[in-house]
Design a protein around this motif. Structure first.
Motif, PDB file in Angstrom:
ATOM      1  N   SER A  15       0.747  -1.166   0.012  1.00 50.95           N
ATOM      2  CA  SER A  15       0.065   0.176  -0.099  1.00 50.95           C
ATOM      3  C   SER A  15       0.809   1.203  -0.156  1.00 50.95           C
ATOM      4  O   SER A  15       1.866   1.196   0.533  1.00 50.95           O
ATOM      5  N   ASP A  16       0.111   2.610  -0.378  1.00 55.43           N
ATOM      6  CA  ASP A  16       1.018   3.729  -0.324  1.00 55.43           C
ATOM      7  C   ASP A  16       1.123   3.905   1.029  1.00 55.43           C
ATOM      8  O   ASP A  16       0.316   3.581   2.104  1.00 55.43           O
ATOM      9  N   PHE A  17       1.858   4.948   1.499  1.00 54.37           N
ATOM     10  CA  PHE A  17       2.180   5.241   2.775  1.00 54.37           C
ATOM     11  C   PHE A  17       2.933   6.588   2.654  1.00 54.37           C
ATOM     12  O   PHE A  17       3.744   7.067   1.895  1.00 54.37           O
ATOM     13  N   ILE A  18       2.706   7.588   4.029  1.00 52.57           N
ATOM     14  CA  ILE A  18       3.351   8.714   4.079  1.00 52.57           C
ATOM     15  C   ILE A  18       4.994   8.516   4.917  1.00 52.57           C
ATOM     16  O   ILE A  18       4.898   7.549   5.907  1.00 52.57           O
ATOM     17  N   LEU A  19       5.793   8.968   4.402  1.00 51.79           N
ATOM     18  CA  LEU A  19       7.182   8.289   4.855  1.00 51.79           C
ATOM     19  C   LEU A  19       7.922   9.447   5.419  1.00 51.79           C
ATOM     20  O   LEU A  19       8.161  10.656   4.801  1.00 51.79           O
TER      21      LEU A  19
ATOM     22  N   ALA B 191      -0.416  15.988  12.688  1.00 53.51           N
ATOM     23  CA  ALA B 191      -0.859  16.241  11.230  1.00 53.51           C
ATOM     24  C   ALA B 191      -1.747  15.257  10.557  1.00 53.51           C
ATOM     25  O   ALA B 191      -2.769  15.223  10.098  1.00 53.51           O
ATOM     26  N   TYR B 192      -1.165  13.691  10.903  1.00 53.30           N
ATOM     27  CA  TYR B 192      -1.574  12.663  10.395  1.00 53.30           C
ATOM     28  C   TYR B 192      -2.968  12.451  11.142  1.00 53.30           C
ATOM     29  O   TYR B 192      -3.642  11.990  10.491  1.00 53.30           O
ATOM     30  N   ASN B 193      -2.847  12.846  12.461  1.00 56.49           N
ATOM     31  CA  ASN B 193      -4.460  12.614  13.091  1.00 56.49           C
ATOM     32  C   ASN B 193      -5.418  13.372  12.673  1.00 56.49           C
ATOM     33  O   ASN B 193      -6.729  13.137  12.614  1.00 56.49           O
ATOM     34  N   CYS B 194      -4.915  14.403  11.920  1.00 56.74           N
ATOM     35  CA  CYS B 194      -6.061  15.441  11.268  1.00 56.74           C
ATOM     36  C   CYS B 194      -6.647  15.167   9.792  1.00 56.74           C
ATOM     37  O   CYS B 194      -7.349  15.600   9.324  1.00 56.74           O
ATOM     38  N   LEU B 195      -5.928  14.079   9.365  1.00 57.27           N
ATOM     39  CA  LEU B 195      -6.097  13.916   7.947  1.00 57.27           C
ATOM     40  C   LEU B 195      -7.524  13.100   7.968  1.00 57.27           C
ATOM     41  O   LEU B 195      -7.855  12.254   8.923  1.00 57.27           O
TER      42      LEU B 195
ATOM     43  N   GLN C  16     -10.295  10.557   7.147  1.00 58.51           N
ATOM     44  CA  GLN C  16     -10.265   9.148   7.334  1.00 58.51           C
ATOM     45  C   GLN C  16     -10.168   8.069   6.221  1.00 58.51           C
ATOM     46  O   GLN C  16      -9.332   7.228   6.067  1.00 58.51           O
ATOM     47  N   HIS C  17     -10.466   8.494   5.049  1.00 58.15           N
ATOM     48  CA  HIS C  17     -10.097   7.810   3.830  1.00 58.15           C
ATOM     49  C   HIS C  17      -8.763   7.928   3.331  1.00 58.15           C
ATOM     50  O   HIS C  17      -8.290   6.747   2.828  1.00 58.15           O
ATOM     51  N   ILE C  18      -8.040   8.909   3.865  1.00 63.95           N
ATOM     52  CA  ILE C  18      -6.547   8.666   3.483  1.00 63.95           C
ATOM     53  C   ILE C  18      -6.003   8.104   4.595  1.00 63.95           C
ATOM     54  O   ILE C  18      -5.097   7.219   4.248  1.00 63.95           O
ATOM     55  N   GLN C  19      -6.337   8.036   5.947  1.00 62.84           N
ATOM     56  CA  GLN C  19      -5.667   7.365   6.810  1.00 62.84           C
ATOM     57  C   GLN C  19      -6.061   5.795   6.613  1.00 62.84           C
ATOM     58  O   GLN C  19      -5.025   5.013   6.821  1.00 62.84           O
TER      59      GLN C  19
ATOM     60  N   VAL D  69      -2.791  16.287   2.260  1.00 64.85           N
ATOM     61  CA  VAL D  69      -4.167  16.250   1.564  1.00 64.85           C
ATOM     62  C   VAL D  69      -4.062  16.662   0.220  1.00 64.85           C
ATOM     63  O   VAL D  69      -4.558  15.908  -0.648  1.00 64.85           O
ATOM     64  N   GLU D  70      -3.555  17.816   0.002  1.00 60.51           N
ATOM     65  CA  GLU D  70      -3.440  18.308  -1.317  1.00 60.51           C
ATOM     66  C   GLU D  70      -2.679  17.564  -2.253  1.00 60.51           C
ATOM     67  O   GLU D  70      -2.831  17.235  -3.534  1.00 60.51           O
TER      68      GLU D  70
END
Length: 369
Positions: A189-193, A210-214, A216-219, A328-329
Motif C-alpha cells: 500500500s501507499d504510505f506517508i514516509l 498532522a496525520y491525526n487530522c487527515l 479517514q479515507h486517506i488514513q 491532503v493536497e
C-alpha cells in the motif's frame, strides 16, 4: 608512495546513518596519487565494504567514550606525525587538539550551535555545552573546516569565531541507489514516509498531529511510516504514548533501525515524503526521497529550505494543520502531485557524490599547500 599525498581520516564516530553514508561514499573512489588511511570502530568495518580497495583501514575496539577520546587525541596524531601524513581529517566536529599534522575538521552536528525551543534532559544539555566547547577549542588548531550546508556554516560562525579556510561541500547521491532494491520484497500500500532517527529536535509530534487530522479515507489507505533508529529512548517512548493517545497504533509504524537497502525499498513504495525536523545540517533523506520522485513536504527550518529549494513545499514546524493540508493536497490534487514529483527529480539531479569527492579533495589539497 614517496610522491603520494598521505591523509589519515578519523572515522571512529561513523557508526550509523548519515555519518556512514557520507564517509563510505566519499571514499568509494580515491585519486591515484592519494594514500588514505581510515580509522574505524571495529564494529563498523563491515559498513565500509564499498570503499576504494586501496584504502588502508585500521580498526579499534572502542568500549567507551574515554577510550575513543584517547585514540582521537593521542594515538591518531602520534601515528600521523610518525608516519609523515600530510593531513588529518576529522569529519565529526572534533579535532585532535595536540596534533602536529595539519588538520581539517568537518562540521556536521547542528546541536551545539542552535538555540531551540526543545526540552532536553539535563545530561543532553551538558553534552551540548561540552560539544560546543570542543568545537571552539578545535577551531583554534585546524587548517580548514568543511561545512555540509551554508546554514550550519552561518550558525557556527554566530557562535564561534573562525578566520581559517572554510568550504561548504554538499552531500551527494549515488545514481545507482534507485535500483538497489531487493526484487522479492514488495510493499502493498501507499504510505506517508519520514526517514530519521529518534531525537527531540526531529519534531515527530507535529507529524503525528498532522496525520491525526487527515481525513479517514486517506488514513485508511495510507499508513504513516517513521523509519529510523530509536536512539533517544525517552523521545521514542514519548512519541509512542502520543500515538496511543490518538488511537493510531494500527496506522503509525515505527520501524526502528533497518538495513541500507531496505531504506530504498521504502522510498520506492512511498507516496509522499515528510521531514518535520527543526534542526538538520543537510538532510540526506530529502535528496534520496527526491531521487525516487516523492513530493517533498519539509519544515521551514534550519537548512531544509536551502537543500529543498523551490522543488519542495514548506510548513511552519509548529503548524500541524498546515502540514495536514499539504498532505491532503498531495493526495487529492493530481496536478500538484505530478508537478511536485517532477520537481523532486530535478532536485535530485543537483547532487552527486562525484561532486562531493571532487570538492573535498580539492579542499584537502588547498589546506595542505
Amino acid at each position: 608512495m614517496n610522491n603520494s599525498v598521505k591523509i589519515i581520516i578519523n572515522g571512529l564516530s561513523a557508526k550509523t546513518g548519515g555519518g556512514v553514508r557520507y564517509l563510505s561514499n566519499l571514499l568509494r573512489f580515491v585519486p591515484s596519487n592519494y594514500h588514505i588511511t581510515l580509522i574505524l570502530n571495529r564494529e563498523s568495518k563491515n559498513l565500509f565494504s564499498n570503499v576504494d580497495s586501496r584504502i588502508e583501514i585500521i580498526t579499534f575496539k572502542v568500549p567507551n567514550i574515554i577510550f575513543r577520546v584517547l585514540i582521537e587525541q593521542f594515538w591518531i596524531p602520534i601515528y600521523a606525525y610518525n608516519n609523515n601524513y600530510n593531513l588529518l581529517y576529522s569529519p565529526a566536529d572534533m579535532a585532535s587538539i595536540f596534533s602536529k599534522t595539519k588538520q581539517i575538521m568537518g562540521v556536521q552536528n547542528p546541536n551545539p550551535y542552535y538555540n531551540l525551543n526543545v526540552k532536553y534532559n539535563f545530561s543532553s544539555v551538558i553534552k551540548k555545552n561540552i560539544q560546543k566547547i570542543i568545537a571552539k577549542v578545535s577551531s583554534k588548531v585546524v587548517e580548514g573546516m568543511i561545512f555540509v550546508s551554508h546554514s550550519i556554516k552561518i550558525e557556527f560562525q554566530k557562535n564561534i569565531k573562525y578566520d581559517g579556510k572554510k568550504k561548504v561541500v554538499y552531500h551527494g547521491l549515488d545514481l545507482n541507489t534507485k535500483n538497489k532494491i531487493i526484487p522479492e520484497k514488495t510493499l502493498n500500500s501507499d504510505f506517508i514516509l519520514c526517514v530519521s532517527d529518534f531525537y527531540p529536535h526531529k519534531n515527530f509530534e507535529v507529524l503525528i498531529k498532522a496525520y491525526n487530522c487527515l481525513p479517514q479515507h486517506i488514513q485508511k489507505s495510507n499508513k504513516l511510516l517513521i523509519v529510523g533508529g530509536f536512539i533517544n529512548l525517552n523521545y521514542y517512548n514519548k512519541i509512542k504514548r502520543m500515538i496511543n493517545l490518538y488511537n493510531l497504533g494500527d496506522k503509525v509504524i515505527m520501524t526502528g533501525k533497518i538495513g541500507f537497502d531496505d531504506v530504498f525499498l521504502y522510498y520506492k513504495n512511498a507516496k509522499v515524503f515528510v521531514m518535520p525536523s527543526i534542526l538538520e545540517t543537510f538532510g540526506i533523506p530529502i535528496i534520496e526521497a527526491a531521487q525516487h520522485g516523492l513530493p517533498l513536504l519539509l519544515a521551514d527550518s534550519a537548512c531544509l529550505p536551502e537543500i529543498g529549494g523551490r522543488e519542495a513545499r514548506y510548513f511552519d514546524p509548529n503548524d500541524h494543520v498546515k502540514l495536514s493540508e499539504l498532505i491532503v493536497e498531495s493526495y487529492e490534487d493530481e496536478r500538484i502531485y505530478s508537478e511536485m514529483s517532477k520537481k523532486a527529480i530535478r532536485l535530485s539531479n543537483k547532487f552527486s557524490w562525484n561532486d562531493t569527492r571532487k570538492e573535498t579533495f580539492e579542499f584537502f589539497k588547498l589546506c595542505i599547500n
